[in-house]
Scaffold this motif. Structure first.
Motif, PDB file in Angstrom:
ATOM      1  N   MET A 109       0.454  -1.441   0.135  1.00 27.48           N
ATOM      2  CA  MET A 109      -0.600  -0.068   0.001  1.00 27.48           C
ATOM      3  C   MET A 109       1.029   1.139   0.040  1.00 27.48           C
ATOM      4  O   MET A 109       0.085   1.981   0.340  1.00 27.48           O
ATOM      5  N   ASN A 110       1.880   0.781  -0.156  1.00 29.47           N
ATOM      6  CA  ASN A 110       3.525   2.630  -0.342  1.00 29.47           C
ATOM      7  C   ASN A 110       3.449   2.955  -1.239  1.00 29.47           C
ATOM      8  O   ASN A 110       4.683   3.524  -1.340  1.00 29.47           O
ATOM      9  N   THR A 111       3.510   2.043  -2.509  1.00 32.60           N
ATOM     10  CA  THR A 111       4.256   2.468  -3.625  1.00 32.60           C
ATOM     11  C   THR A 111       3.508   2.973  -4.781  1.00 32.60           C
ATOM     12  O   THR A 111       2.135   2.716  -4.714  1.00 32.60           O
ATOM     13  N   THR A 112       3.301   4.528  -4.699  1.00 34.89           N
ATOM     14  CA  THR A 112       2.221   4.960  -6.088  1.00 34.89           C
ATOM     15  C   THR A 112       2.611   4.550  -7.354  1.00 34.89           C
ATOM     16  O   THR A 112       3.435   4.114  -7.818  1.00 34.89           O
ATOM     17  N   GLY A 113       1.712   4.632  -7.940  1.00 37.47           N
ATOM     18  CA  GLY A 113       1.623   4.451  -9.675  1.00 37.47           C
ATOM     19  C   GLY A 113       2.385   5.607 -10.354  1.00 37.47           C
ATOM     20  O   GLY A 113       2.861   6.293  -9.783  1.00 37.47           O
ATOM     21  N   ILE A 114       2.779   4.489 -11.389  1.00 38.24           N
ATOM     22  CA  ILE A 114       3.657   5.509 -12.321  1.00 38.24           C
ATOM     23  C   ILE A 114       2.710   6.632 -13.301  1.00 38.24           C
ATOM     24  O   ILE A 114       1.602   5.826 -13.907  1.00 38.24           O
ATOM     25  N   MET A 115       2.884   8.261 -13.374  1.00 40.68           N
ATOM     26  CA  MET A 115       1.778   8.710 -13.904  1.00 40.68           C
ATOM     27  C   MET A 115       2.552   8.962 -15.122  1.00 40.68           C
ATOM     28  O   MET A 115       3.456  10.253 -14.822  1.00 40.68           O
ATOM     29  N   ALA A 116       2.871   8.507 -16.131  1.00 40.67           N
ATOM     30  CA  ALA A 116       3.302   8.203 -17.426  1.00 40.67           C
ATOM     31  C   ALA A 116       2.851   9.491 -18.193  1.00 40.67           C
ATOM     32  O   ALA A 116       3.557  10.285 -18.881  1.00 40.67           O
ATOM     33  N   ALA A 117       1.111  10.332 -18.302  1.00 36.46           N
ATOM     34  CA  ALA A 117       0.774  10.927 -19.106  1.00 36.46           C
ATOM     35  C   ALA A 117      -0.729  11.296 -18.365  1.00 36.46           C
ATOM     36  O   ALA A 117      -0.855  10.664 -17.572  1.00 36.46           O
ATOM     37  N   ASN A 118      -0.726  13.239 -18.418  1.00 31.38           N
ATOM     38  CA  ASN A 118      -1.987  13.149 -17.982  1.00 31.38           C
ATOM     39  C   ASN A 118      -2.274  14.754 -18.297  1.00 31.38           C
ATOM     40  O   ASN A 118      -1.609  16.044 -17.643  1.00 31.38           O
ATOM     41  N   ARG A 119      -2.930  14.539 -19.778  1.00 32.08           N
ATOM     42  CA  ARG A 119      -2.477  16.126 -20.581  1.00 32.08           C
ATOM     43  C   ARG A 119      -3.941  16.181 -20.916  1.00 32.08           C
ATOM     44  O   ARG A 119      -4.589  15.358 -21.654  1.00 32.08           O
ATOM     45  N   THR A 120      -4.680  17.786 -21.064  1.00 28.72           N
ATOM     46  CA  THR A 120      -5.977  17.751 -21.432  1.00 28.72           C
ATOM     47  C   THR A 120      -5.284  19.158 -22.211  1.00 28.72           C
ATOM     48  O   THR A 120      -4.759  20.005 -21.833  1.00 28.72           O
ATOM     49  N   VAL A 121      -6.068  19.955 -23.235  1.00 33.47           N
ATOM     50  CA  VAL A 121      -6.222  20.368 -24.388  1.00 33.47           C
ATOM     51  C   VAL A 121      -7.969  20.303 -24.495  1.00 33.47           C
ATOM     52  O   VAL A 121      -8.744  19.599 -25.119  1.00 33.47           O
ATOM     53  N   VAL A 122      -7.996  21.772 -24.157  1.00 31.23           N
ATOM     54  CA  VAL A 122      -9.636  22.253 -24.644  1.00 31.23           C
ATOM     55  C   VAL A 122      -9.184  22.560 -25.782  1.00 31.23           C
ATOM     56  O   VAL A 122      -8.621  23.568 -25.963  1.00 31.23           O
ATOM     57  N   ILE A 123     -10.129  22.241 -26.700  1.00 32.19           N
ATOM     58  CA  ILE A 123     -10.732  23.159 -28.303  1.00 32.19           C
ATOM     59  C   ILE A 123     -11.607  24.274 -28.267  1.00 32.19           C
ATOM     60  O   ILE A 123     -12.883  23.874 -28.121  1.00 32.19           O
ATOM     61  N   ALA A 175      -0.403  17.832 -16.295  1.00 31.61           N
ATOM     62  CA  ALA A 175      -0.350  17.590 -15.026  1.00 31.61           C
ATOM     63  C   ALA A 175       0.948  17.694 -14.675  1.00 31.61           C
ATOM     64  O   ALA A 175       1.913  17.988 -13.849  1.00 31.61           O
ATOM     65  N   ALA A 176       2.299  17.182 -15.220  1.00 22.48           N
ATOM     66  CA  ALA A 176       3.722  16.749 -15.071  1.00 22.48           C
ATOM     67  C   ALA A 176       4.385  18.414 -14.278  1.00 22.48           C
ATOM     68  O   ALA A 176       5.404  18.325 -14.151  1.00 22.48           O
ATOM     69  N   THR A 177       4.410  19.196 -15.100  1.00 24.29           N
ATOM     70  CA  THR A 177       4.851  20.063 -15.750  1.00 24.29           C
ATOM     71  C   THR A 177       3.930  21.900 -14.808  1.00 24.29           C
ATOM     72  O   THR A 177       4.432  23.044 -14.559  1.00 24.29           O
ATOM     73  N   ASP A 178       2.622  21.785 -14.387  1.00 22.60           N
ATOM     74  CA  ASP A 178       1.703  22.943 -15.241  1.00 22.60           C
ATOM     75  C   ASP A 178       1.124  22.706 -13.395  1.00 22.60           C
ATOM     76  O   ASP A 178       0.186  23.402 -12.635  1.00 22.60           O
ATOM     77  N   SER A 179       0.656  21.569 -12.313  1.00 28.28           N
ATOM     78  CA  SER A 179       0.213  21.642 -11.307  1.00 28.28           C
ATOM     79  C   SER A 179       1.258  22.124 -10.201  1.00 28.28           C
ATOM     80  O   SER A 179       2.490  21.507 -10.310  1.00 28.28           O
ATOM     81  N   GLN A 180      -0.031  23.099  -9.796  1.00 26.17           N
ATOM     82  CA  GLN A 180       1.134  24.019  -8.236  1.00 26.17           C
ATOM     83  C   GLN A 180       1.222  22.945  -7.386  1.00 26.17           C
ATOM     84  O   GLN A 180       1.825  23.296  -6.615  1.00 26.17           O
ATOM     85  N   VAL A 181       0.878  21.971  -7.056  1.00 32.43           N
ATOM     86  CA  VAL A 181       0.436  21.232  -6.067  1.00 32.43           C
ATOM     87  C   VAL A 181       0.002  19.632  -6.505  1.00 32.43           C
ATOM     88  O   VAL A 181      -1.338  19.692  -7.269  1.00 32.43           O
ATOM     89  N   SER A 182       0.150  18.426  -5.818  1.00 39.89           N
ATOM     90  CA  SER A 182       0.432  17.156  -6.101  1.00 39.89           C
ATOM     91  C   SER A 182      -0.199  16.582  -5.623  1.00 39.89           C
ATOM     92  O   SER A 182       0.978  16.393  -4.882  1.00 39.89           O
ATOM     93  N   ASN A 183      -0.656  15.780  -5.530  1.00 41.03           N
ATOM     94  CA  ASN A 183      -1.153  14.620  -4.506  1.00 41.03           C
ATOM     95  C   ASN A 183      -1.734  13.527  -5.442  1.00 41.03           C
ATOM     96  O   ASN A 183      -2.637  12.799  -5.275  1.00 41.03           O
ATOM     97  N   VAL A 184      -0.793  12.178  -5.470  1.00 46.16           N
ATOM     98  CA  VAL A 184      -0.951  11.444  -6.486  1.00 46.16           C
ATOM     99  C   VAL A 184      -1.169  10.105  -5.526  1.00 46.16           C
ATOM    100  O   VAL A 184      -0.217   9.398  -4.936  1.00 46.16           O
ATOM    101  N   THR A 185      -2.001   9.467  -5.592  1.00 45.04           N
ATOM    102  CA  THR A 185      -2.121   8.350  -4.570  1.00 45.04           C
ATOM    103  C   THR A 185      -3.121   7.163  -5.035  1.00 45.04           C
ATOM    104  O   THR A 185      -2.562   5.506  -4.533  1.00 45.04           O
ATOM    105  N   GLY A 186      -2.703   7.085  -6.877  1.00 42.78           N
ATOM    106  CA  GLY A 186      -3.489   6.028  -7.067  1.00 42.78           C
ATOM    107  C   GLY A 186      -1.893   4.643  -7.131  1.00 42.78           C
ATOM    108  O   GLY A 186      -1.466   4.886  -6.814  1.00 42.78           O
ATOM    109  N   GLY A 187      -2.888   3.500  -6.611  1.00 46.43           N
ATOM    110  CA  GLY A 187      -1.588   2.259  -5.992  1.00 46.43           C
ATOM    111  C   GLY A 187      -2.231   1.970  -4.984  1.00 46.43           C
ATOM    112  O   GLY A 187      -0.959   1.282  -3.903  1.00 46.43           O
ATOM    113  N   GLU A 188      -1.892   2.982  -4.403  1.00 48.72           N
ATOM    114  CA  GLU A 188      -1.986   2.719  -2.943  1.00 48.72           C
ATOM    115  C   GLU A 188      -3.222   1.960  -2.373  1.00 48.72           C
ATOM    116  O   GLU A 188      -3.862   2.313  -1.283  1.00 48.72           O
TER     117      GLU A 188
END
Length: 301
Positions: A219-233, A246-259
Protein backbone atom coordinates in the motif's frame (compact mmCIF):
# COMPACT_ATOMS: atom_id res chain seq x y z
CA UNK A 1 -21.63 -1.73 -23.75
CA UNK A 2 -19.48 -3.73 -21.33
CA UNK A 3 -22.25 -4.47 -18.86
CA UNK A 4 -24.58 -5.36 -21.68
CA UNK A 5 -22.27 -7.99 -23.14
CA UNK A 6 -21.13 -9.47 -19.85
CA UNK A 7 -24.78 -9.89 -18.85
CA UNK A 8 -25.40 -12.33 -21.64
CA UNK A 9 -24.09 -15.89 -21.89
CA UNK A 10 -25.82 -16.90 -18.70
CA UNK A 11 -25.01 -20.59 -18.45
CA UNK A 12 -21.32 -19.99 -19.02
CA UNK A 13 -21.11 -17.20 -16.46
CA UNK A 14 -23.06 -19.31 -14.01
CA UNK A 15 -20.52 -22.09 -14.30
CA UNK A 16 -17.49 -19.90 -13.80
CA UNK A 17 -18.91 -17.43 -11.27
CA UNK A 18 -18.27 -13.69 -11.42
CA UNK A 19 -14.80 -12.39 -12.13
CA UNK A 20 -14.92 -8.86 -10.94
CA UNK A 21 -13.89 -5.46 -12.14
CA UNK A 22 -9.12 -11.42 -9.04
CA UNK A 23 2.14 -19.28 -4.46
CA UNK A 24 1.57 -18.08 -8.32
CA UNK A 25 4.44 -16.61 -10.30
CA UNK A 26 4.60 -12.81 -10.23
CA UNK A 27 4.51 -12.88 -14.02
CA UNK A 28 2.01 -14.68 -16.20
CA UNK A 29 2.66 -18.20 -17.36
CA UNK A 30 4.25 -18.20 -20.81
CA UNK A 31 1.10 -19.64 -22.35
CA UNK A 32 -1.25 -17.14 -20.68
CA UNK A 33 -1.07 -14.46 -23.36
CA UNK A 34 -3.67 -11.68 -23.41
CA UNK A 35 -4.23 -11.54 -27.18
CA UNK A 36 -7.99 -12.28 -27.49
CA UNK A 37 -7.24 -15.69 -28.99
CA UNK A 38 -7.92 -19.25 -27.76
CA UNK A 39 -4.95 -21.15 -26.37
CA UNK A 40 -3.30 -24.06 -28.16
CA UNK A 41 -5.99 -26.79 -28.30
CA UNK A 42 -3.43 -29.19 -26.84
CA UNK A 43 -3.68 -27.22 -23.56
CA UNK A 44 -7.49 -27.27 -23.47
CA UNK A 45 -9.22 -29.50 -20.92
CA UNK A 46 -12.37 -31.38 -21.95
CA UNK A 47 -15.20 -29.62 -20.10
CA UNK A 48 -18.89 -28.75 -20.34
CA UNK A 49 -17.71 -25.19 -19.72
CA UNK A 50 -15.92 -24.97 -23.09
CA UNK A 51 -18.09 -22.74 -25.31
CA UNK A 52 -17.46 -20.96 -28.60
CA UNK A 53 -20.16 -18.38 -29.37
CA UNK A 54 -18.13 -15.98 -31.49
CA UNK A 55 -20.21 -16.31 -34.65
CA UNK A 56 -23.93 -15.83 -35.37
CA UNK A 57 -24.23 -19.61 -35.44
CA UNK A 58 -24.37 -20.23 -31.70
CA UNK A 59 -23.88 -23.98 -31.88
CA UNK A 60 -23.67 -25.23 -28.29
CA UNK A 61 -24.59 -21.88 -26.74
CA UNK A 62 -27.92 -21.87 -25.01
CA UNK A 63 -30.04 -20.04 -22.47
CA UNK A 64 -31.55 -22.31 -19.88
CA UNK A 65 -33.18 -25.33 -21.52
CA UNK A 66 -33.35 -23.69 -24.94
CA UNK A 67 -30.90 -24.59 -27.70
CA UNK A 68 -31.02 -21.00 -28.94
CA UNK A 69 -29.89 -17.77 -27.29
CA UNK A 70 -31.30 -14.45 -28.57
CA UNK A 71 -28.02 -12.81 -27.63
CA UNK A 72 -25.63 -12.97 -30.60
CA UNK A 73 -22.71 -11.11 -29.00
CA UNK A 74 -19.35 -12.89 -29.26
CA UNK A 75 -18.39 -15.09 -26.32
CA UNK A 76 -15.67 -17.72 -25.88
CA UNK A 77 -14.78 -19.80 -22.84
CA UNK A 78 -12.36 -22.66 -22.30
CA UNK A 79 -10.72 -24.51 -19.42
CA UNK A 80 -6.95 -24.63 -19.97
CA UNK A 81 -4.17 -26.63 -18.34
CA UNK A 82 -0.95 -24.91 -17.27
CA UNK A 83 2.01 -26.25 -15.27
CA UNK A 84 0.66 -24.70 -12.06
CA UNK A 85 -2.95 -25.83 -12.56
CA UNK A 86 -6.09 -25.06 -14.54
CA UNK A 87 -7.65 -21.74 -15.53
CA UNK A 88 -10.85 -20.50 -17.07
CA UNK A 89 -10.01 -18.46 -20.14
CA UNK A 90 -12.84 -16.17 -21.24
CA UNK A 91 -13.17 -13.72 -24.15
CA UNK A 92 -16.22 -11.44 -24.28
CA UNK A 93 -16.89 -9.15 -27.22
CA UNK A 94 -14.89 -8.52 -30.38
CA UNK A 95 -11.42 -6.89 -30.17
CA UNK A 96 -11.95 -5.44 -33.66
CA UNK A 97 -15.16 -3.71 -32.54
CA UNK A 98 -15.98 -1.29 -29.72
CA UNK A 99 -15.66 -3.58 -26.70
CA UNK A 100 -13.70 -6.66 -25.68
CA UNK A 101 -12.51 -8.15 -22.42
CA UNK A 102 -10.33 -11.21 -21.91
CA UNK A 103 -9.40 -12.86 -18.63
CA UNK A 104 -7.84 -15.90 -17.02
CA UNK A 105 -9.00 -16.93 -13.56
CA UNK A 106 -7.55 -19.82 -11.53
CA UNK A 107 -9.79 -22.80 -10.95
CA UNK A 108 -10.26 -24.35 -7.53
CA UNK A 109 -10.47 -28.09 -7.02
CA UNK A 110 -12.24 -30.47 -9.35
CA UNK A 111 -15.93 -30.92 -10.06
CA UNK A 112 -18.21 -28.30 -8.54
CA UNK A 113 -20.89 -30.88 -7.87
CA UNK A 114 -23.32 -29.46 -10.41
CA UNK A 115 -21.39 -29.88 -13.64
CA UNK A 116 -18.94 -32.77 -13.53
CA UNK A 117 -16.21 -31.15 -15.63
CA UNK A 118 -16.59 -27.50 -14.59
CA UNK A 119 -14.52 -26.67 -11.51
CA UNK A 120 -15.01 -23.78 -9.13
CA UNK A 121 -12.77 -20.73 -9.48
CA UNK A 122 -11.26 -17.98 -7.34
CA UNK A 123 -14.50 -16.01 -7.07
CA UNK A 124 -17.97 -16.51 -5.64
CA UNK A 125 -21.63 -16.15 -6.48
CA UNK A 126 -24.70 -18.18 -7.26
CA UNK A 127 -24.23 -21.09 -9.62
CA UNK A 128 -27.02 -19.92 -11.92
CA UNK A 129 -26.35 -16.19 -11.74
CA UNK A 130 -28.02 -15.44 -15.05
CA UNK A 131 -31.35 -14.73 -13.40
CA UNK A 132 -34.69 -16.49 -13.74
CA UNK A 133 -34.55 -16.54 -17.55
CA UNK A 134 -31.56 -18.89 -17.35
CA UNK A 135 -33.18 -21.64 -15.29
CA UNK A 136 -36.82 -20.58 -14.78
CA UNK A 137 -37.62 -23.41 -12.38
CA UNK A 138 -34.56 -22.90 -10.18
CA UNK A 139 -34.88 -21.42 -6.71
CA UNK A 140 -31.19 -20.47 -6.40
CA UNK A 141 -30.78 -17.97 -9.20
CA UNK A 142 -29.26 -14.54 -8.66
CA UNK A 143 -29.33 -11.65 -11.09
CA UNK A 144 -25.89 -10.87 -12.57
CA UNK A 145 -26.62 -7.21 -11.85
CA UNK A 146 -27.33 -7.74 -8.16
CA UNK A 147 -24.89 -6.63 -5.50
CA UNK A 148 -22.16 -8.98 -4.38
CA UNK A 149 -22.42 -11.03 -1.21
CA UNK A 150 -19.36 -10.48 1.01
CA UNK A 151 -20.56 -13.33 3.22
CA UNK A 152 -19.82 -15.72 0.40
CA UNK A 153 -23.34 -17.15 0.23
CA UNK A 154 -22.92 -19.31 -2.85
CA UNK A 155 -26.65 -19.65 -3.42
CA UNK A 156 -27.76 -16.04 -3.25
CA UNK A 157 -25.04 -13.56 -4.23
CA UNK A 158 -24.10 -12.57 -7.76
CA UNK A 159 -20.41 -12.67 -6.90
CA UNK A 160 -19.75 -9.28 -8.51
CA UNK A 161 -16.45 -7.89 -7.28
CA UNK A 162 -15.61 -11.07 -5.41
CA UNK A 163 -12.66 -12.37 -7.45
CA UNK A 164 -9.26 -12.73 -5.80
CA UNK A 165 -7.11 -10.37 -7.93
CA UNK A 166 -4.01 -12.47 -7.22
CA UNK A 167 -5.58 -15.26 -9.25
CA UNK A 168 -6.64 -13.19 -12.28
CA UNK A 169 -5.14 -11.74 -15.45
CA UNK A 170 -7.28 -9.51 -17.67
CA UNK A 171 -7.32 -7.06 -20.55
CA UNK A 172 -10.22 -4.77 -21.46
CA UNK A 173 -10.49 -2.57 -24.55
CA UNK A 174 -13.14 0.11 -25.17
CA UNK A 175 -13.02 1.95 -28.50
CA UNK A 176 -15.35 4.37 -30.26
CA UNK A 177 -15.01 7.42 -32.49
CA UNK A 178 -13.79 9.59 -29.61
CA UNK A 179 -12.51 7.23 -26.90
CA UNK A 180 -9.78 4.63 -26.70
CA UNK A 181 -9.23 2.93 -23.37
CA UNK A 182 -7.27 -0.13 -22.33
CA UNK A 183 -6.90 -1.64 -18.87
CA UNK A 184 -4.43 -4.51 -18.59
CA UNK A 185 -3.43 -6.66 -15.63
CA UNK A 186 -0.64 -8.84 -17.03
CA UNK A 187 0.71 -10.09 -13.69
CA UNK A 188 -1.06 -12.21 -11.11
CA UNK A 189 0.46 -10.48 -8.10
CA UNK A 190 0.69 -6.91 -9.41
CA UNK A 191 -1.89 -4.25 -10.20
CA UNK A 192 -3.22 -3.03 -13.58
CA UNK A 193 -2.09 -0.40 -16.05
CA UNK A 194 -4.66 2.08 -17.45
CA UNK A 195 -4.36 4.09 -20.66
CA UNK A 196 -7.03 6.40 -22.05
CA UNK A 197 -7.26 8.90 -24.89
CA UNK A 198 -10.20 11.17 -25.75
CA UNK A 199 -10.09 13.03 -29.07
CA UNK A 200 -12.92 15.15 -30.47
CA UNK A 201 -13.52 18.66 -31.80
CA UNK A 202 -13.61 20.18 -28.31
CA UNK A 203 -11.30 18.09 -26.18
CA UNK A 204 -8.05 16.17 -26.47
CA UNK A 205 -6.90 14.29 -23.40
CA UNK A 206 -4.29 11.66 -22.71
CA UNK A 207 -4.02 9.62 -19.52
CA UNK A 208 -1.65 6.79 -18.65
CA UNK A 209 -1.27 5.38 -15.15
CA UNK A 210 0.75 2.26 -14.39
CA UNK A 211 0.24 0.52 -11.04
CA UNK A 212 2.08 -2.66 -12.02
CA UNK A 213 5.05 -1.48 -9.95
CA UNK A 214 3.33 -2.75 -6.79
CA UNK A 215 1.66 -5.92 -5.56
CA UNK A 216 -1.71 -6.35 -3.87
CA UNK A 217 0.14 -6.56 -0.53
CA UNK A 218 1.87 -3.17 -0.98
CA UNK A 219 0.00 0.00 0.00
CA UNK A 220 3.07 2.26 0.09
CA UNK A 221 4.10 2.35 -3.58
CA UNK A 222 2.43 4.96 -5.78
CA UNK A 223 1.72 4.11 -9.39
CA UNK A 224 3.57 5.84 -12.22
CA UNK A 225 1.73 8.75 -13.86
CA UNK A 226 3.21 8.58 -17.36
CA UNK A 227 0.72 11.01 -18.89
CA UNK A 228 -2.06 13.31 -17.71
CA UNK A 229 -2.63 16.01 -20.31
CA UNK A 230 -5.73 17.93 -21.38
CA UNK A 231 -6.31 20.37 -24.25
CA UNK A 232 -9.63 22.23 -24.61
CA UNK A 233 -10.26 23.27 -28.22
CA UNK A 234 -12.37 26.00 -29.80
CA UNK A 235 -14.68 23.92 -32.00
CA UNK A 236 -15.19 26.87 -34.36
CA UNK A 237 -11.53 27.61 -35.06
CA UNK A 238 -9.80 24.39 -33.98
CA UNK A 239 -7.38 26.44 -31.90
CA UNK A 240 -6.42 25.38 -28.34
CA UNK A 241 -8.20 27.44 -25.66
CA UNK A 242 -6.69 25.78 -22.61
CA UNK A 243 -3.85 23.35 -22.06
CA UNK A 244 -2.87 21.53 -18.88
CA UNK A 245 -0.12 18.99 -18.25
CA UNK A 246 -0.07 17.58 -14.72
CA UNK A 247 3.67 16.94 -14.96
CA UNK A 248 4.58 20.59 -15.60
CA UNK A 249 1.55 22.71 -14.69
CA UNK A 250 0.46 21.34 -11.30
CA UNK A 251 1.10 23.68 -8.39
CA UNK A 252 0.19 20.96 -5.91
CA UNK A 253 0.19 17.27 -6.77
CA UNK A 254 -1.07 14.44 -4.54
CA UNK A 255 -1.11 11.14 -6.41
CA UNK A 256 -2.29 8.13 -4.42
CA UNK A 257 -3.22 5.72 -7.20
CA UNK A 258 -1.91 2.24 -6.52
CA UNK A 259 -1.80 2.77 -2.76
CA UNK A 260 -4.15 -0.01 -1.76
CA UNK A 261 -4.04 -3.68 -0.76
CA UNK A 262 -6.32 -6.69 -1.11
CA UNK A 263 -7.36 -8.38 2.11
CA UNK A 264 -7.78 -12.09 1.41
CA UNK A 265 -11.31 -13.41 1.78
CA UNK A 266 -12.56 -16.72 3.15
CA UNK A 267 -14.37 -18.05 0.07
CA UNK A 268 -12.90 -20.04 -2.83
CA UNK A 269 -9.12 -19.50 -3.02
CA UNK A 270 -9.19 -16.26 -1.02
CA UNK A 271 -12.09 -14.67 -2.88
CA UNK A 272 -14.76 -12.40 -1.34
CA UNK A 273 -12.09 -10.30 0.29
CA UNK A 274 -12.00 -6.51 0.52
CA UNK A 275 -9.65 -3.61 -0.15
CA UNK A 276 -7.88 -1.13 2.12
CA UNK A 277 -6.82 2.25 0.64
CA UNK A 278 -4.29 4.80 1.84
CA UNK A 279 -6.97 7.49 1.53
CA UNK A 280 -10.74 7.11 1.66
CA UNK A 281 -12.51 3.83 1.04
CA UNK A 282 -14.61 1.93 -1.46
CA UNK A 283 -16.89 -1.05 -0.88
CA UNK A 284 -17.24 -2.92 -4.17
CA UNK A 285 -20.05 -5.04 -2.73
CA UNK A 286 -22.30 -2.00 -2.41
CA UNK A 287 -22.13 -1.01 -6.08
CA UNK A 288 -25.50 -0.96 -7.83
CA UNK A 289 -24.48 -2.62 -11.09
CA UNK A 290 -27.90 -2.08 -12.65
CA UNK A 291 -26.97 1.61 -13.05
CA UNK A 292 -24.46 0.57 -15.71
CA UNK A 293 -26.89 -1.56 -17.71
CA UNK A 294 -29.13 -0.43 -20.55
CA UNK A 295 -32.16 -2.76 -20.46
CA UNK A 296 -32.90 -2.07 -24.11
CA UNK A 297 -29.66 -3.81 -25.04
CA UNK A 298 -30.57 -7.07 -23.31
CA UNK A 299 -32.44 -9.52 -25.57
CA UNK A 300 -35.56 -11.18 -24.21
CA UNK A 301 -35.36 -14.96 -23.77
Amino acid sequence: MGRQIIRRKHLALGITGAMFVVGISSTAQADLTLNFQPVDPANRVSSIANLDCRTPNLGGCRRGGSLSDPDKSPFFQEVVQEPDGQYYHVIVGDPTSDFAVEYYIKTVGGSNGWFSSAPYNASGGAMFNGGQDTFPNSTITASPLSKGDPGGNFFSGSGNGSGNPKRVLFRQNIVDSELQQEVTKASFLNKPKITQAVVNSELNSEFEFDMSNSSYDDMNTTGIMAANRTVVIDSNTGAPMFEFDAATDSQVSNVTGGEYIYNTGTFFDGSFGNYTYSEGGFDVYQVDWSLYSNPSNIPSP
